[in-house]
Design an enzyme around this catalytic site. Structure first.
Site, PDB file in Angstrom:
ATOM      1  N   GLU A 135      65.146  38.805  55.516  1.00 33.68           N
ATOM      2  CA  GLU A 135      66.062  38.810  54.639  1.00 33.68           C
ATOM      3  C   GLU A 135      65.955  37.585  54.434  1.00 33.68           C
ATOM      4  O   GLU A 135      67.000  36.724  54.824  1.00 33.68           O
ATOM      5  CB  GLU A 135      67.349  39.726  55.286  1.00 33.68           C
ATOM      6  N   HIS A 200      71.825  39.824  48.099  1.00 38.29           N
ATOM      7  CA  HIS A 200      72.200  38.697  48.404  1.00 38.29           C
ATOM      8  C   HIS A 200      71.662  37.987  47.096  1.00 38.29           C
ATOM      9  O   HIS A 200      70.758  36.602  46.875  1.00 38.29           O
ATOM     10  CB  HIS A 200      71.630  37.766  49.418  1.00 38.29           C
ATOM     11  N   HIS A 221      71.962  46.518  51.594  1.00 43.06           N
ATOM     12  CA  HIS A 221      73.335  46.445  51.622  1.00 43.06           C
ATOM     13  C   HIS A 221      74.959  46.598  50.796  1.00 43.06           C
ATOM     14  O   HIS A 221      74.891  45.207  50.779  1.00 43.06           O
ATOM     15  CB  HIS A 221      73.889  45.808  53.092  1.00 43.06           C
ATOM     16  N   ASP A 282      72.760  46.596  60.352  1.00 38.73           N
ATOM     17  CA  ASP A 282      72.297  44.993  60.136  1.00 38.73           C
ATOM     18  C   ASP A 282      72.914  44.120  60.820  1.00 38.73           C
ATOM     19  O   ASP A 282      73.891  43.208  61.732  1.00 38.73           O
ATOM     20  CB  ASP A 282      73.184  44.759  59.007  1.00 38.73           C
TER      21      ASP A 282
END
Length: 395
Positions: A135, A200, A221, A282
């Site tokens: 990530e 992100h 997410h 997460d």
């Protein structure tokens, strides 16, 4: 040969939840699922050493699969030597398989850690490791969340090649599609069999669409670390969030801990994404730790506060402190989502995304015997992984 027969309660099958059936397990694999009085069940019970387990009316489901988790129970996956502590705790929560996630750090460090984490896979008493999810560090500074901005960068050709060569160890990479070389990275990693996920990021269609065409298939997410609609002159331009929700192909994940997203946004995701939606924790070191406990997420200091991880000194989340098993109860019991749908979000769908639908995620013949027994409050009371009970086995 070891034989287990499990019956006496509802069983979640791919076709729905059924009663009066028996699961027959040989060694580590489900041999068959048959009506309780089927001759095959009777024959299996007569085998030497066969063990019968009565569910006592409790629910039996596939083991949970978490594709986005950073640790738990005081141990983070950045410290591979302590990863077993987290994997052991997660297995006790009914999470039988995980894709271990690493927060942004120097790429050399992340890849070395990836090797060490995959070596954990298959150890008795621990969640199975399905590979490593990077990530970062190839994410956008303006959507970095709890990632340390000093480590963020665009992918260069050397790192693109190194990650592609590690396919199987590295199984997912979250990438901001607007970064330089994102398209080349997507193509190389997707061609190697690595899941490429948009996240992100403040990307818009002109960034995202070429990457989707090159193999990007997942969204990290929803709402968390995602750009949204902007104005260009009088025109509204959808952001990564809206592009993901409107997509007819992307699989998407939500953090269903009751903190990251309110019920209304979870419902939007369910209606828009449908059977491509999965739940992820997460989760961080903070899973299982009391309120006020401080922990590190890579170099970021975080604290367990109000049932979630928060960045110390900032109004920002730092991952969740809730295991996937508790998210199942939240979605079904608190929000009223159909249990079959919620289970699919945590079992068969993540198994398919991970390329393991033929062996994981279902109570079906030929699948590994990864199973969970749940009480009436949807708390896990016993876990079986690959034909071995963990904790208090069903009797």
């Amino acid at each position: 040969m070891t034989t287990h027969l499990i019956s006496g309660g509802p069983i979640a099958l791919p076709t729905g939840i059924v009663d009066d059936h028996t699961v027959i397990i040989t060694d580590d694999t489900i041999e068959a699922v048959v009506p309780a009085h089927d001759p095959r069940a009777v024959d299996a019970a007569d085998r030497a050493g066969a063990t019968t387990h009565d569910l006592g009316g409790q629910l039996l489901t596939p083991g949970l699969i978490d594709l986005h988790i950073h640790g738990g129970f005081g141990a983070g996956f950045e410290d591979a030597e302590r990863a077993g502590t987290a994997l052991e705790g997660l297995l006790g929560q009914g999470v039988t398989s995980v894709m271990t996630s690493l927060a942004s750090a120097p790429i050399d460090t992340m890849l070395a850690t990836s090797h060490a984490l995959v070596e954990q896979s298959g150890r008795p008493g621990q969640s199975r490791v399905l590979g490593v999810h990077l990530e970062g560090p190839y994410i956008a500074v303006d959507q970095c969340g709890a990632h340390d901005p000093q480590f963020l960068r665009s992918p260069d050709q050397r790192s693109i090649d190194r990650i592609a060569e590690l396919a199987g160890t590295v199984t997912m990479v979250t990438l901001a599609p607007e970064l330089d070389n994102a398209l080349a990275a997507t193509k190389a990693w997707a061609d190697a069999g690595i899941i490429v996920a948009a996240g992100h990021s403040s990307a818009h269609a002109e960034d995202l669409d070429p990457c989707v065409d090159a193999g990007l298939s997942h969204a990290t997410h929803l709402w968390s670390g995602m750009g949204t609609t902007i104005r260009r002159g009088p025109y509204r331009v959808p952001g990564l969030l809206e592009e993901s929700l409107a997509s007819s192909t992307l699989t998407c994940e939500v953090i269903a801990d009751g903190r990251h997203l309110p019920p209304q946004l979870l419902e939007v995701a369910r209606r828009c994404v449908g059977d491509r939606l999965i739940a992820v924790s997460d989760g961080t070191i903070g899973i299982g730790l009391p309120e006020g406990t401080r922990y590190q997420l890579s170099t970021i200091e975080a604290v367990v506060d109000d049932g979630v991880g928060k960045v110390v000194g900032q109004d920002a989340f730092a991952g969740s402190t809730t295991a996937l098993s508790s998210m199942l109860a939240h979605l079904h019991r608190d929000l009223g989502w159909p249990l079959e749908d919620v289970l699919a979000m945590m079992t068969s769908r993540p198994a398919a995304i991970a390329g393991r639908a033929d062996s994981l995620g279902s109570v079906a013949a030929g699948h590994l015997a990864d199973l969970v027994v749940w009480d009436s409050a949807l708390a896990p009371v016993a876990t079986m992984q690959a034909g071995r009970w963990v904790g208090a086995a069903a009797h």
